[in-house]
Design an enzyme around this catalytic site. Structure first.
Site, PDB file in Angstrom:
ATOM      1  N   GLU A 273       8.402  -5.270 -24.977  1.00 10.37           N
ATOM      2  CA  GLU A 273       7.355  -4.893 -24.013  1.00 10.37           C
ATOM      3  C   GLU A 273       6.119  -5.768 -24.174  1.00 10.37           C
ATOM      4  O   GLU A 273       5.016  -5.270 -24.417  1.00 10.37           O
ATOM      5  CB  GLU A 273       6.956  -3.427 -24.231  1.00 10.37           C
ATOM      6  CG  GLU A 273       8.096  -2.435 -24.145  1.00 10.37           C
ATOM      7  CD  GLU A 273       7.679  -1.026 -24.569  1.00 10.37           C
ATOM      8  OE1 GLU A 273       6.598  -0.859 -25.173  1.00 10.37           O
ATOM      9  OE2 GLU A 273       8.443  -0.092 -24.310  1.00 10.37           O
ATOM     10  N   GLY A 275       2.849  -7.763 -23.345  1.00  9.38           N
ATOM     11  CA  GLY A 275       1.832  -7.826 -22.297  1.00  9.38           C
ATOM     12  C   GLY A 275       0.924  -9.012 -22.571  1.00  9.38           C
ATOM     13  O   GLY A 275       0.980 -10.045 -21.920  1.00  9.38           O
ATOM     14  N   CYS A 355     -27.235  -3.101 -17.735  1.00  8.87           N
ATOM     15  CA  CYS A 355     -28.321  -2.485 -18.498  1.00  8.87           C
ATOM     16  C   CYS A 355     -27.845  -1.892 -19.813  1.00  8.87           C
ATOM     17  O   CYS A 355     -27.943  -0.679 -20.034  1.00  8.87           O
ATOM     18  CB  CYS A 355     -28.961  -1.399 -17.656  1.00  8.87           C
ATOM     19  SG  CYS A 355     -29.438  -2.028 -16.069  1.00  8.87           S
TER      20      CYS A 355
END
Ligand code: LLP
Length: 425
Positions: A273, A275, A355
């Protein structure tokens, strides 16, 4: 490895000058290289070639439908963790028989959708979830397959937030308890519990933890088989490293060099798997310098991307190499390292407009001098960049662009103010 490189001091994504993309699409913009995605997929496939392997690209890393589509066309399966990811994969034409579904908190709706799609395996993370899957499968008159995710208590040596295979994490069941789970549920006629899943974490930089987890899992599988259970597949999860800095992680072939010998003659199908190791190097975040300012003895380069676009530096203390998209030839980086020293650079903080003091991409980093309007490339941003982006500070998410050789296309429009408020009543 990637196809982002400088030609005569200008950064190119494959055959496209990234400045052209910025001029047409604006900034900040995620730019992906299709060839880089495909090359990483190919290398992994080749590395595990001698074993019956299904590569299930982990959608959470970078899940634009256009990317999933060409990955599916290139033969990839998919690792998903939500109904939304299942929807994306199906929209992209992904093959359900190559979908594995992880996640500690699948809802009834999500399970039902997986049953409807007839995916390859539900990766089960608890007895309660398995009981629920059995109940729903019986109710719907469906048959499916499940892999039990075990927790091998192995430290992948990465950031604690992305460590998942230690005893105290919420994932999987303790490896010691796995035999009990098989004894209790393996005979069910709706859900065939016939595989074991293990994923120890993400972003580790060494092979040993993966081998250790695999050895522990194989010894469990031996025991299960001797108790009469049929185990057809092992899902080794993802987590393999990507080159955030040049040549700092094992290659796919290196990982396979440790893993494949342990699996030889085991009669197990292998599921992977990956990624990050596919997507990270395949994307950059291109941003524009808005202002320069000094304060407290520091020099700040303020850019138009913010932590809403790429949250990895403040969240995981992650390093991303940053460099102007246009530089004098002598300042073209020959490596992408945190301590790259080239004459003529100056030490700055690269920060965004949000901010929060957490809104930074780099601190005390040597960069060639830049001025207002210059473009900076934040490299290795393909994985967990856009997919973790948000609308914080009511900032529309960046556009996504896919480069294919000398062509490029916008694969997701920049979000407008209207897009951001469209669902509000
Ligand atoms: N399989 C499972 C069960 C996972 O939980 C994950 C990632 C993967 C596969 C894919 O791992 P990869 O090959 O991409 O390392 N947001 C973090 C990473 C979170 C990973 C979560 N699970 C980051 O930006 O580093």
């Amino acid at each position: 490895m990637d196809y982002f490189s400088y030609k005569k001091g200008k950064l190119f994504a494959e055959g496209v000058d990234v400045e052209r993309i910025a001029a047409e699409v604006g900034t900040p913009v995620y730019i992906y290289s299709k060839a880089t995605f495909k090359e990483h997929l190919k290398r992994i496939g080749k590395a595990y070639g001698e074993i019956d392997t299904t590569i299930c690209y982990s959608v959470k890393a970078c899940g634009n439908i256009n990317i999933l589509r060409f990955m599916a066309e290139a033969g990839s399966g998919f690792d998903i963790v939500s109904g939304g990811e299942l929807y994306r994969v199906l929209q992209a034409g992904g093959d359900p028989s190559k979908i594995v579904y992880a996640g500690v908190g699948k809802t009834n709706k999500e399970i039902a959708e997986g049953l409807d799609a007839d995916i390859a395996y539900f990766n089960i993370e608890s007895e309660a979830e398995l009981e629920n899957l059995i109940r729903l499968a019986e109710q719907q008159g469906k048959q499916t397959r499940a892999a039990l995710r075990v927790n091998p208590d192995v430290d992948p040596k990465t950031h604690t937030y992305i460590t998942t295979g230690m005893r105290e994490t919420k994932f999987g069941v303790d490896i010691e308890r796995a035999q009990k789970v098989f004894a209790g549920y393996a005979g069910n006629s709706s859900v065939s519990l016939s595989a074991v899943h293990v994923h120890i974490g993400s972003g580790g930089k060494t092979i040993e933890p993966y081998c250790e987890a695999l050895e522990k899992t194989l010894s469990l599988i031996d025991k299960l088989r001797s108790q009469g259970h049929t185990i057809e597949a092992i899902d080794l999860g993802g987590g393999y490293g990507a080159d955030y800095e040049s040549d700092t992680v094992p290659s796919a072939a290196d990982y396979a060099g440790g893993i494949v010998p342990l699996l030889r003659d085991k009669g197990l199908k292998l599921i992977l798997e990956p990624g990050r190791s596919i997507a990270a190097n395949a994307g950059i975040l291109l941003t524009k310098v808005l202002y320069l300012k000094t304060g407290g003895g520091k020099k700040f380069v303020l850019v138009d991307a913010g932590m809403n676009d790429l949250i990895r530096p403040p969240l995981y203390d992650a390093f991303h190499f940053i460099w102007p998209a246009q530089v004098e030839e002598k300042l073209v980086p020959h490596r992408r390292d945190r301590d790259l020293q080239l004459a003529g650079t100056e030490v700055v903080d690269v920060v965004g407009p949000i901010c929060e003091s957490a809104d930074f991409f780099a601190k005390d980093r040597a960069l060639p001098p830049v001025k207002r309007g210059d473009l900076l490339s934040i490299f290795t941003a393909g994985a967990y960049g856009f997919s973790m982006s948000s609308n914080y500070n009511a900032r529309g998410r960046a556009a996504e662009v896919l480069v294919d050789d000398s062509k490029f296309a916008v694969i997701r429009k920049r979000e407008s103010y209207e897009d951001m408020t469209a669902l509000e009543r």
